[in-house]
Design a protein around this motif. Sequence first.
Motif, short mmCIF file in Angstrom:
data_model
loop_
_atom_site.label_atom_id
_atom_site.label_comp_id
_atom_site.label_asym_id
_atom_site.label_seq_id
_atom_site.Cartn_x
_atom_site.Cartn_y
_atom_site.Cartn_z
N LEU A 102 0.83 -1.20 0.00
CA LEU A 102 0.00 0.00 0.00
C LEU A 102 0.87 1.26 0.00
O LEU A 102 0.61 2.21 -0.72
CB LEU A 102 -0.92 -0.01 1.22
N VAL A 103 1.92 1.21 0.84
CA VAL A 103 2.84 2.35 0.88
C VAL A 103 3.50 2.52 -0.49
O VAL A 103 3.64 3.62 -1.00
CB VAL A 103 3.92 2.16 1.97
N GLY A 104 3.84 1.38 -1.09
CA GLY A 104 4.44 1.42 -2.43
C GLY A 104 3.53 2.11 -3.42
O GLY A 104 3.97 2.95 -4.20
N SER A 127 -3.56 9.64 -1.10
CA SER A 127 -2.15 9.46 -0.74
C SER A 127 -1.74 10.44 0.34
O SER A 127 -1.03 10.12 1.27
CB SER A 127 -1.26 9.62 -1.95
N TYR A 128 -2.22 11.67 0.18
CA TYR A 128 -1.84 12.69 1.17
C TYR A 128 -2.61 12.55 2.47
O TYR A 128 -2.14 12.91 3.53
CB TYR A 128 -1.91 14.09 0.55
N GLN A 129 -3.81 12.01 2.36
CA GLN A 129 -4.56 11.66 3.56
C GLN A 129 -3.76 10.61 4.34
O GLN A 129 -3.57 10.71 5.55
CB GLN A 129 -5.94 11.11 3.19
N VAL A 183 2.82 9.33 -6.06
CA VAL A 183 3.22 10.71 -5.82
C VAL A 183 4.63 11.04 -6.30
O VAL A 183 5.05 12.18 -6.25
CB VAL A 183 3.11 11.10 -4.32
N ALA A 184 5.36 10.01 -6.78
CA ALA A 184 6.78 10.20 -7.08
C ALA A 184 7.05 11.43 -7.94
O ALA A 184 7.91 12.24 -7.62
CB ALA A 184 7.34 8.96 -7.78
N SER A 185 6.27 11.59 -9.00
CA SER A 185 6.58 12.67 -9.94
C SER A 185 6.37 14.05 -9.34
O SER A 185 7.04 15.00 -9.70
CB SER A 185 5.73 12.49 -11.21
N SER A 186 5.43 14.14 -8.41
CA SER A 186 5.16 15.46 -7.84
C SER A 186 5.67 15.58 -6.41
O SER A 186 5.35 16.51 -5.69
CB SER A 186 3.66 15.73 -7.86
#
Lengths: 265, 289
Positions: free
Chosen positions: B44-46, B242-244, B52-55
Amino acid sequence: MNRIVVKRLVVPLCRNTSSRRFLALPPISSRFSTDSSPHFSHQNEETPTQTEEEVHRHGDQSFREGERGRGVEYEDEQAQVLQAALRHVVRLGWSEAAMIAGAKEVGVSPAIIGSFPRKEATLVEASSIWSNDDLARSIPGSAFPAIAKNAMDLLGLALPPNIPTSFKQRAMLVDEIWHAAGDQASDVDWYLKRTALGGLYSATEIYMLTDKSPGFRDTWSFLNNRVKDAFDLGKTVQEAKYLAEAVGVGIGSSLQGFMKRASRG
Amino acid sequence: MAFMTSVRNLRSKLPAVLTRTCLVHSHATSFGFKDVPEEDKSRLVGNVFSSVASSYDLMNDLMSGGLHRLWKDRLVSELHPFPGMKHLDVAGGTGDVAFRILDNINSISRRAVKYDPADNLNDETQIYVCDINPNMLNVGKKRAIERGLGESHSLVWVEGDAEALSFDNSSMDGYTIAFGIRNVTHIEKALAEAYRVLKRGGRFLCLELSHVDIPVFKELYDYYSFSVIPAVGELVAGDRDSYQYLVESIRRFPPQHKFAALIADAGFQKVQYENMVGGVVAIHSGLKL
């Protein structure tokens, strides 16, 4: 011996940082210290009720617990690195390079230097302590070279954050000198003598830094004069002390009389 | 587009995961505020980090108001890098910390005219960037090329798990993990691995979002984290969940003194921590002897 002395230096350094930090922590976490950068941080000083002694006790506890956990104490290891580093100072100066060489010599990663509270300054401090020992050995011979070396070190230490340590070392140095001179006094005179010699040493040191005469001749005569002054001062202070005692007795008895009168009345 | 897909995957998987945890209590771990089976957390973390990697760096700047740069600078200055160092930066896929360490060492070498000539030190500085997520590593590699470090032998990019590092015992002078340990399934295992790979005298340093205890500031910070960050995440990265997860995982991470205790339990000495911005982030450090 030197190891013990250097340790004596390193331990209070570490304790200083930790005791200050322990304020921010509940007792359970007494093993750890927090650092906080003055620029963008706020400490949660929520337990100001802790007294100075408690704080120190927590500090000590942390060391005991640390020792219990592992065979080697980091203070020991740091002291060893510093000692080894001092041997490289001649070649590399008071530099990180000397410390790195020292760390490599004793077989620990130079990364340990990052855990020293003040990096190169720690090295200079260690050296002053070290030469205090030399000084103790060299009296009553020529103590001057050792003093000169110390003076330079102390100059190096005269940066604002390091001043308290510089004073502490001054006190230790003065102590060594009196000890070497065969003085075992432990009464009030102890403080007196140390204060006097401390002042003397500082003045002479400052004089010497600008002395260009051959063999520091001017400094020696300066020192002789100051010693004369100091002993006169000693006498004066002794007299003042007697006076103060006399006055104290006087005040005490009149206070006693006053209380008696008050209780009677 | 790729990350949108993975977010959708994540969304569809979460409810299933949640119902399963109700039945299986034994090996649950946290994923944000939700408890998920251990074997799912890293996946899940992956997903989160792939999405989000690109941003990632843009979001870091937005969320911390640029402060994350200062925090990372601080981490590196605490580390006190030196030329010839072997360093491992875990969970540092985008290279942020690694570049700083390299810059720091290069500036030392330039500055220090007096470097130990007797030292057989021409052993080269080597910074290993280890990340479990290939997408994050790719971002880092790309940035290395942009910085002209594409050919640098000092940077080594390794895909690997913080809980099972592929490096030898006592092979590293330093270990850093910035904003990473929170996402590891077993913190203790990661710490044990850090201890294992470090040399005697080597140092562990961890920069992590932590806990704020200052009354009014705490409320403000909570409002900011739970209302502002996910909204910004949605706006900028197109990914609210993702940010949550990010803000929830911060709250689930052990508080400063507990994490310090974990570090000490792993065998480290001189465990210390430093709060920044009232505990929004903390730098923990330990020394291996």
